[in-house]
Design an enzyme around this catalytic site. Structure first.
Site: not given
Ligand code: DOR
Length: 435
Positions: A65-67, A97, A283, A310, A314
């Protein structure tokens, strides 16, 4: 690209794509591997002594996830790819996402352009299966395939409707045999509000559980749909023993399925959550010792094809909230290799070549990351990592990533990246990111 040729001398080459495991010198000229062999000599080359070190294809992460766009306070393409380089990766995916969601070709191009400008690691965006990750109508898969996307996933969300997933599999197949539908397998109705694995610890800690059955049910459903449609399925971040067994049987039956597991699911158990460590809140959740051991066995025997991080950054204040308010996820790019070496390879659970296969050639093939994953051979792009197989260190903040929510925070690891090279340019030299 570095101006002068680089000669890596006396490295132990472990190259799962070619099956080679031997001492070699590797000569890189420009962006390319010029020669692999012993006793190489190159006039004017910078020589890097690799005695005691391992040289392997640059690692490839199928689940990052690179956001960006949308959550730049957590991570950006630049900071995430810098963390990837630090961890020995030369190619990573970027999960969909984002905000806006990566559900059309425009965002795919934007992410790729940002990665190219940073020049630290190649990025292969994963496209959303459904528009806005809403689970209802299928996104512009064709447009994204044309833009080079090979893997589609609503990760973070399971695709709740069997009909939608079936249609996505049929649709994806029409765009090419190599297009993959990757699902986050947890039945939403069973995990709603759940904070950790449902079991003895969730009961005693007073936290709502996410049962293993939530994963088993969706894996079974997705396998049935893959069988019926002939489409290619990839199961994201497996966490439960019974789901591993379902994949094993499906493969024996010839269903076109691949599966991945994260380092944190391979190392920790729900026993480690009794301190309410939010960095272990992920998750799907980290489960029992039996589940973890089945995942390890799945990697060892090839039932689980890929080890994927994964990497889920955050912000500090988000993860410092109470357990049930903190978002799920751990960063993983900088610790993945060391975690695998420490907990799987060194104890003899998974041979080194098999572990590296799950982190190089196999994810590169699934992601369509041409030029990555090896083989390390003359004429190939110089995408490689050099690491010490045992050097000890403690995972500590600050990380190269913008985030610090690491499941391995404060823990000792053995195995350290010395050099990462992307198409002939050092992105990490002597353990330091170069740009
Ligand atoms: O722990 C997780 N965090 N699992 C997911 O599937 C999504 C991810 C995130 O985006 O933070």
């Amino acid at each position: 690209m570095d101006e002068r040729p680089t000669l890596f001398t006396g490295a132990r080459l472990v190259d799962p794509a070619s099956g080679r495991d031997e001492l070699v010198d590797v000569l890189v000229v420009g962006e390319t591997i010029e020669a692999v062999g012993l006793g190489l000599d190159a006039e004017g080359a910078d020589t890097i002594d690799c005695a005691g070190l391992i040289l392997a294809p640059g690692l490839v992460d199928l689940h990052t996830h690179l956001r960006e766009p949308g959550f730049e306070h957590k991570e950006t393409v630049e900071t995430g790819t810098r963390a990837a380089a630090a961890g020995g990766f030369t190619a990573v995916s970027s999960m969909a996402n984002t905000d806006p969601v990566t559900d059309h070709a425009g965002i795919v191009a934007e992410i790729r352009d940002k990665a190219a400008a940073a020049g630290l690691c190649d990025v292969f965006p994963v496209g959303a299966i459904t528009k806005g990750l809403a689970g209802e109508s299928i996104a512009e898969l064709g447009e994204m395939v044309e833009a080079g996307v090979r893997v589609f996933s609503d990760d973070g969300n399971c695709v709740p409707s069997s009909r939608v997933l079936r249609n996505a599999m049929i649709y994806a197949k029409a765009f090419g045999d190599e297009v993959v539908i990757a699902d986050h397998c947890e039945d939403p109705s069973l995990v709603e509000g759940g904070q950790m694995h449902e079991g003895a610890h969730s009961y005693s800690l007073g936290l709502a559980g996410r049962p293993a059955e939530a994963e088993e049910l969706v894996v079974a459903r997705d396998l049935a749909l893959a069988r019926a449609t002939g489409g290619r399925l990839h199961v994201c971040h497996l966490s439960s023993a019974r789901a591993v067994e379902l994949i094993r049987r499906a493969k024996a039956e010839g269903i076109r399925v691949t599966a991945e597991v994260t380092p944190h699911h391979l190392v920790f158990t729900h026993d480690d959550l009794v301190t309410y460590d939010t960095n272990l809140k992920v998750n799907p959740p980290i489960r029992t010792t039996e589940d973890r051991d089945a995942l390890r066995e799945g990697v060892a025997d090839g039932t689980i094809d890929v080890i994927a991080t994964d990497h889920a950054p955050h912000a500090v204040e988000e993860k410092e909230a109470e357990f049930d308010l903190s978002p799920p996820g751990t960063i993983g790019l900088e610790t993945a290799l060391a975690a695998v070496l420490t907990h799987l390879v060194r104890p003899g659970i998974v041979p080194l070549a098999r572990a590296l296969e799950a982190m190089t050639v196999t994810p590169a093939r699934i992601l369509g990351a041409a030029g990555h994953g090896g083989p390390i051979a003359a004429g190939r792009p110089a995408n490689l990592v050099v690491f010490h197989p045992e050097e000890g260190w403690v995972a500590e903040a600050p990380f190269v990533s913008k985030a610090r929510n690491s499941a391995f925070l404060g823990r000792e690891l053995g195995g350290r990246v010395r050099h990462t090279m992307l198409r002939g340019t050092f992105t990490v030299a002597e353990g330091k990111v170069t740009r």
